[in-house]
Design an enzyme around this catalytic site. Structure first.
Site, PDB file in Angstrom:
ATOM      1  N   ASP A  17      39.407 -10.217   6.138  1.00  0.00           N
ATOM      2  CA  ASP A  17      40.687  -9.559   6.397  1.00  0.00           C
ATOM      3  C   ASP A  17      41.312 -10.004   7.714  1.00  0.00           C
ATOM      4  OD1 ASP A  17      39.139  -8.392   8.260  1.00  0.00           O
ATOM      5  OD2 ASP A  17      39.285  -6.364   7.481  1.00  0.00           O
ATOM      6  N   THR A  39      31.577  -6.443  11.455  1.00  0.00           N
ATOM      7  CA  THR A  39      30.967  -5.638  10.386  1.00  0.00           C
ATOM      8  C   THR A  39      29.734  -6.347   9.819  1.00  0.00           C
ATOM      9  OG1 THR A  39      32.501  -6.678   8.904  1.00  0.00           O
ATOM     10  CG2 THR A  39      33.012  -4.423   9.609  1.00  0.00           C
ATOM     11  N   LEU A 397      -6.537   6.768  -4.870  1.00  0.00           N
ATOM     12  CA  LEU A 397      -5.687   7.097  -6.015  1.00  0.00           C
ATOM     13  C   LEU A 397      -6.254   8.282  -6.799  1.00  0.00           C
ATOM     14  CD1 LEU A 397      -5.126   3.446  -7.267  1.00  0.00           C
ATOM     15  CD2 LEU A 397      -3.316   4.988  -6.465  1.00  0.00           C
ATOM     16  N   SER A 398      -5.404   8.891  -7.613  1.00  0.00           N
ATOM     17  CA  SER A 398      -5.877   9.933  -8.513  1.00  0.00           C
ATOM     18  C   SER A 398      -6.894   9.293  -9.468  1.00  0.00           C
ATOM     19  CB  SER A 398      -4.701  10.503  -9.299  1.00  0.00           C
ATOM     20  OG  SER A 398      -5.165  11.423 -10.260  1.00  0.00           O
ATOM     21  N   GLY A 399      -8.010   9.929  -9.655  1.00  0.00           N
ATOM     22  CA  GLY A 399      -9.027   9.396 -10.553  1.00  0.00           C
ATOM     23  C   GLY A 399      -9.932   8.377  -9.888  1.00  0.00           C
ATOM     24  N   SER A 400      -9.732   8.143  -8.588  1.00  0.00           N
ATOM     25  CA  SER A 400     -10.565   7.137  -7.914  1.00  0.00           C
ATOM     26  C   SER A 400     -11.983   7.680  -7.719  1.00  0.00           C
ATOM     27  CB  SER A 400      -9.954   6.759  -6.560  1.00  0.00           C
ATOM     28  OG  SER A 400      -9.842   7.890  -5.735  1.00  0.00           O
ATOM     29  N   SER A 403     -12.813  13.698  -5.673  1.00  0.00           N
ATOM     30  CA  SER A 403     -13.383  15.040  -5.882  1.00  0.00           C
ATOM     31  C   SER A 403     -14.852  14.937  -6.253  1.00  0.00           C
ATOM     32  CB  SER A 403     -12.650  15.776  -7.002  1.00  0.00           C
ATOM     33  OG  SER A 403     -11.283  15.742  -6.773  1.00  0.00           O
ATOM     34  N   SER A 470      -3.552  11.646  -0.310  1.00  0.00           N
ATOM     35  CA  SER A 470      -2.917  11.273   0.972  1.00  0.00           C
ATOM     36  C   SER A 470      -2.410   9.838   0.958  1.00  0.00           C
ATOM     37  CB  SER A 470      -3.847  11.525   2.155  1.00  0.00           C
ATOM     38  OG  SER A 470      -5.189  11.227   1.881  1.00  0.00           O
TER      39      SER A 470
END
Ligand code: ADP
Length: 562
Positions: A17, A39, A397-400, A403, A470
């Site tokens: 411009d 810009t 990870l979940s399922g690693s 727990s 986490s």
């Protein structure tokens, strides 16, 4: 004229411009030195703040007379205002293409004037120019006799940026560097952020509150009797008091305020959104301190100016936020002082600048909540159980297998006579954290609470096992920081995604793949593997018992009594 007394401005315009041509003319003709920013300018603005340059006071916003005001024009104007620009100049360019016609200019001028007054600037000025012919850029143009105002450069050169006033207010020197000279006398170097200082003046150091007098002031290669706003100086004090980089030397009678909580306007610069509660490093003048945005009050829609509720601030978004930092820092509202009132936000992992802000005002923290120092302490409680208090933090990870392993590990430790507690992600979500979901913001808060609970349990002398996906490095680092050296043991339960998905003990991967579960870690929410965990347990092809035996052995080596 020094760099400090130059008028800083930002030029905004879309590519093609004519802004570049106009800017080139300005540089060669202006009396003052300008900081030229093209810009997309707000990214540049952040980089300037990052190098502690005073921020822009004036924005020159370009529009093409043939196109009139665009959504982008309003957007740039609002961003300029939010970031503290006080004076806005609308350069209505390509007047040549319209034959210098008065009517389109006046239409744009009145439309823009109404809009910009609403946004709130100290001054708004529209000027018809042509970057092609130079008309009204440096001198009044003959081809627009109906225009009686100043040319663009004339106008810029006369905008009052309150510099004389900045030398008259109370003295402030943010200390950028401390060095030792002859006879071990320390000298404090920095650029005067406001006011004037003379040899013999009484000084108060903020935030420590210590007092002394100015013994000498050096500027360039020689000593001077006084120095003012904008000058780079080195000061020595009459007393050997403790002053560190990031402290601010102030006129003793009128010291700066210090705070660890403030409200600010913040522009977010990173592709990864800002989340309240996540820890970042904040740099205010020469002080760097860790902290977090404690609350995103609202996000400003830069197209309409509307205040919208927000849990996150995404790339280029501007919001009003509360910030809490770990230690008090001398500051001033941005309105009063640009250098003491602006800050940048740094990602603690990458060191990158991810945001920049301006302080509106300080927030008073409940001043009467103090940490109660109990006479029976953590080690007394742990000694009673003949154990060392620890936080063993399992991430993966979940399922690693977190727990499963956590359970077996607790059983093992318990059988050895250790007093343990297992904090499991799913269990905590049933009670303490039942108000939280799985968005990034909620995950951050979830982890913050778990970390605090684990810390209380370690204070109680327990061996706490935390079993939690986490997923973010930043939050694990935050949790780690709550504990003493050696107390936090990060265990990476390392199982590849394919293996976790094959196990899928809770059927969650199947749901996530089918799309009936969103924000699932590993599928449509990231997992950031630990780079340097204390212990890494690979589970593939091994039994849980083998994994726990290995973990127990390493734990024993790491921690003498656990
Ligand atoms: P998380 O708590 O990480 O979500 P879980 O412990 O609930 O994971 O589930 C892990 C699943 O993987 C269980 O069904 C477990 O029996 C199985 N598994 C197979 N091998 C191992 C191993 N070596 N360690 C832990 N779990 C394993």
């Amino acid at each position: 004229m020094s760099a400090e007394t130059s008028l800083r401005f930002i030029a905004c315009g879309s590519a093609g411009d004519g802004s570049s041509a106009l800017i080139a003319r300005l540089i060669s003709n202006a009396k003052r030195r300008y900081l030229i920013v093209d810009t997309p300018w707000h990214e540049q603005h952040v980089r300037d703040t990052a190098t502690a340059a005073p921020t822009a006071r004036v924005a020159v916003i370009l529009v093409d007379a043939r196109e009139g005001l665009l959504a982008q024009t309003r957007r740039e104007t609002r961003i300029a205002s939010l970031l503290g620009v006080k004076h806005v100049v609308l350069a209505v360019d390509r007047m040549d293409a319209l034959g210098g016609d008065r009517e389109p200019f006046e239409r744009i001028e009145s439309e823009y004037g109404a809009f910009a007054r609403d946004v709130g600037f100290a001054s708004v000025k529209a000027i018809p120019v042509s970057s092609l012919t130079g008309a009204n850029v440096t001198a009044r143009a003959a081809e627009m006799p109906w225009y009686s105002g100043p040319a663009l450069v004339e106008h810029l050169d006369t905008i009052d940026v309150q510099e004389p006033a900045m030398a008259r207010v109370a003295f402030r020197l943010p200390v950028e560097d401390v060095s030792r000279g002859q006879q071990d006398v320390r000298s404090y170097r920095g650029r005067v952020a406001q006011g004037t200082v003379r040899v013999g003046d009484p000084i108060r150091v903020v935030p420590s509150g210590r007092q002394s007098r100015v013994a000498s002031i050096a500027r360039g290669s020689g000593d001077v009797p006084s120095a003012s706003f904008g000058e780079s100086i080195a000061v020595t004090l009459a007393d050997g008091i403790d002053v560190a980089r990031g402290d601010v030397l102030c006129a003793a009678a009128e010291p700066a305020a210090a705070t660890d909580q403030f409200e600010a306007k913040l522009i977010w610069m990173d592709a990864h959104a800002l989340v309240a509660g996540r820890r970042y490093r904040f740099k205010l003048h020469a002080r760097e301190v860790d902290g977090a945005v404690t609350l995103i009050k609202y996000h400003v829609d830069v197209d309409t100016g509307a205040h919208l509720a927000a849990r996150q601030l995404k790339l280029d978004e501007i919001g009003v936020v509360n910030v809490g930092i770990d230690e008090p820092v001398a500051f001033a509202p941005y309105e009063e002082n640009e250098r003491l009132g602006s800050f940048i936000v740094i990602d603690r992992e990458t060191g990158r600048t991810v945001g920049a802000g301006t302080i509106d005002f300080l927030l008073r923290r409940a001043a009467n909540i103090h940490w109660l120092r109990t006479s029976v302490d953590k080690s007394a409680r742990a000694d009673m159980k003949q154990q060392a208090a620890r936080c063993v933090w399992l991430t993966g990870l979940s399922g690693s297998g977190k727990s499963t392993i956590a359970n077996l590990l607790e059983k093992q430790l318990h059988s050895e006579g250790l007093h343990t507690f297992l904090l499991d992600g799913d269990n905590v979500r049933h009670g303490l954290n039942r108000d939280l979901g799985f968005t990034e913001a909620d995950r951050v808060e979830n982890l913050r609470r778990i970390g605090e609970v684990a810390k209380l349990m370690v204070e109680a002398g327990l061996v706490v096992i935390v079993s939690f996906i986490s997923p973010f490095r930043a939050e694990r680092a935050t949790a780690r920081a709550l504990f003493a050296e050696g107390e936090f043991v990060e265990v990476f339960v390392d199982t590849p995604l394919e293996e976790c998905e094959r196990r899928d003990p809770k059927g969650l991967y199947a749901k996530a793949r089918a799309g009936s579960l969103v924000n699932f870690t590993g599928i449509d929410s990231p997992y950031e593997a630990p780079e340097d965990p204390e212990i890494r347990v690979a589970t593939t092809g091994r039994s849980p018992v083998e994994c726990v035996e290995e973990l127990r052995a390493v734990l024993r080596k790491l921690t003498d009594r656990t």
